[in-house]
Design a protein around this motif. Sequence first.
Motif, PDB file in Angstrom:
ATOM      1  N   ALA A 126      -5.695   5.014  13.127  1.00  0.00           N
ATOM      2  CA  ALA A 126      -5.501   4.699  11.711  1.00  0.00           C
ATOM      3  C   ALA A 126      -4.218   5.324  11.184  1.00  0.00           C
ATOM      4  N   LEU A 127      -3.928   6.569  11.598  1.00  0.00           N
ATOM      5  CA  LEU A 127      -2.705   7.218  11.161  1.00  0.00           C
ATOM      6  C   LEU A 127      -1.476   6.479  11.678  1.00  0.00           C
ATOM      7  N   ILE A 128      -1.561   5.979  12.925  1.00  0.00           N
ATOM      8  CA  ILE A 128      -0.443   5.204  13.480  1.00  0.00           C
ATOM      9  C   ILE A 128      -0.212   3.942  12.636  1.00  0.00           C
ATOM     10  N   ALA A 129      -1.315   3.287  12.247  1.00  0.00           N
ATOM     11  CA  ALA A 129      -1.187   2.068  11.443  1.00  0.00           C
ATOM     12  C   ALA A 129      -0.620   2.366  10.059  1.00  0.00           C
ATOM     13  N   VAL A 130      -1.009   3.519   9.494  1.00  0.00           N
ATOM     14  CA  VAL A 130      -0.581   3.848   8.133  1.00  0.00           C
ATOM     15  C   VAL A 130       0.909   4.183   8.082  1.00  0.00           C
ATOM     16  N   GLY A 151     -10.397  -1.713   2.260  1.00  0.00           N
ATOM     17  CA  GLY A 151     -11.545  -1.852   3.153  1.00  0.00           C
ATOM     18  C   GLY A 151     -11.163  -1.698   4.613  1.00  0.00           C
ATOM     19  N   VAL A 152     -10.080  -2.341   5.024  1.00  0.00           N
ATOM     20  CA  VAL A 152      -9.646  -2.258   6.421  1.00  0.00           C
ATOM     21  C   VAL A 152      -9.227  -0.838   6.777  1.00  0.00           C
ATOM     22  N   LEU A 153      -8.544  -0.177   5.841  1.00  0.00           N
ATOM     23  CA  LEU A 153      -8.123   1.203   6.102  1.00  0.00           C
ATOM     24  C   LEU A 153      -9.332   2.109   6.306  1.00  0.00           C
ATOM     25  N   GLY A 154     -10.370   1.900   5.500  1.00  0.00           N
ATOM     26  CA  GLY A 154     -11.595   2.687   5.678  1.00  0.00           C
ATOM     27  C   GLY A 154     -12.237   2.449   7.030  1.00  0.00           C
ATOM     28  N   MET A 155     -12.308   1.185   7.462  1.00  0.00           N
ATOM     29  CA  MET A 155     -12.901   0.875   8.760  1.00  0.00           C
ATOM     30  C   MET A 155     -12.061   1.443   9.904  1.00  0.00           C
TER      31      MET A 155
END
Length: 632
Positions: free
Chosen positions: A212-216, A199-203
């Motif tokens: 988001a890519l940096i977080a992944v 869910g967090v990744l989608g948001m």
Amino acid sequence: MGGQPTERSDDFKGSAKRLLRQLRPERAILIGVLTLGALSVMLSVAGPRILGHATDLIFAGVVGRKLPDGTTKQEAIQRLRDQGHGGLADVIAPLDVVPGQGVDFTAVGQVLLWVLAIYVLAGLFGIAQGRLATRAVQNTVHRLREQCQDKLSRLPLSYFDQQPRGEVLSRVTNDIDNIAQTLQQTLSQIIASVLTIVGVLGMMFWISPLLALIAVVSVPASVWVATVVGKRAQPQFIAQWKTTGKLNAHIEEMYTGHSLVKVFGRQHESAQTFRTQNEALYASSFKAQFISGLIQPTMMFIGNLNYVLVAVVGGLRVASGAISLGEVQAFIQYSRQFSQPLSQVASMANLVQSGVASAERVFELLDAPEQEPDPAEPARPEAVRGRVAFEDVSFRYQPDKPLIHGLSLAVDPGQTVAIVGPTGAGKTTLVNLLMRFYEVSGGRITLDGADIAKMTRDELRSGIGMVLQDTWLFGGTIAQNIAYGSEGATREQIVEAAKAAHVDRFVRTLPDGYETVIDEEGGGVSAGEKQLITIARAFLARPVILILDEATSSVDTRTEVLIQRAMAKLRYGRTSFVIAHRLSTIRDADVILVMESGSIVEQGSHDELIAAGGAYSRLYAAQFAQAVAEAD
């Protein structure tokens, strides 16, 4: 049984899958856990995004109050650009700014109320999910305990002869408790963590694909850390629980025989063995917990690096007007929410490994070879009178070491058969074969013409009463212990059996009589009195076949004589096998069997065997002559 500290799980993946299959009967509850977890996570994930909108309202109000009243947002932005404040204009562009108007606290309050409602509802769903998960786990562990109990009843006596009792107890208590703890702490948490990650990744991708890519990027590093550390920790968890079993076995043995340990002055050796095993347990536990404990701080370090990158790049994105300040705030919360479940999943690796290690030990118990099942169409004697026949019976405990070979014996109903011989001659083995504690390797044993191998064990043993040298009493009253083998026995029948076994005479001297409570070790009564209670138990059951394996070894000579007289009254129509060294028991027997090296070398009455001057005569001269002198 302890294994080496470097020993690895034989099949970690297989044991883990098998443990998960134990949850199959709880599918309906697990669907509820998954549904409630999804709802709770959805609401929790939505909270930061809505809270970010409140931040945008406050920031827009602060900025709007400083802009000229009476102008539009576009006019105000263009004026800032004309004045050389392009950066500020980019920050204001994504906001819903009304020039000249301050913070709309009503709108902010409504947003905060929505956030509060969402978090309260998410919490309620989480509580409901935890309750369902607890029920699923406890139902599963309850079934696992029942499986172990049923398995123990199907295991042959040879299994318990080869395993320390403390080791078996450790598997069905400590290991199952550890499985329960593992499932309880990981089941709902893993579901919530995985759903939160998704869910967090989608948001995060919705707010900013770049951030988001940096977080992944931190995910592969986290997985690598968890995998490397987990592989190093797993062998230590295997060693930890196997060493726990060894330590429990030693403690159980030393506690059971603590008086003998003191008598023979072996306290120091016992304490040294305990210290050695305790230190081994300490070492394996320390290594397991320390190595697995490295996961969470390492994951936190990776998460903090990720947080710094997101904060820096997010600030630059706000300055460029690509996203709003509230969106950055929400994203930073999401990055924390994203790294936290990753850390939780990784930190649960130690629990999972410990639980799977315990599960593997329990499955080893459940997979142990069982005794042969009872036949589908069991044989039954036409009339149970107590005629026992051994027909060319052979038996061996180990394949390469035969113990009994070609033994034949016929015992008529009502006969008392005494079995004598040196230690290791096969006396107790003969009784164990009759009880089907062990199965014969060759030949057969019949009860009134029926092959006992084709009878059900319950039906065979229901007609046999057994009194052993090692007495066994359970926690309860004396009356309950006497009636243990006779369900529904009346008080009059209990007292009658007690009188026959001469239990009544000392029970009457106790303050509570037959209601006197004794513990599992028979505390409160002497060794001889405990033996009398077990004999009274056998009398009350009134079996067709009576087996006494050194049953009178703990009573005095006078009491033994009284017991023999009482047994004579009960002997009519009953077959008795007596393993004893007392002269009175052997003299009164109808037939005496002399065994050496698993074979019957002589049989006959006392006088016949003495006159023959063979093995019995030599045994009598060596072991019983002194007893006769003392009795005379």
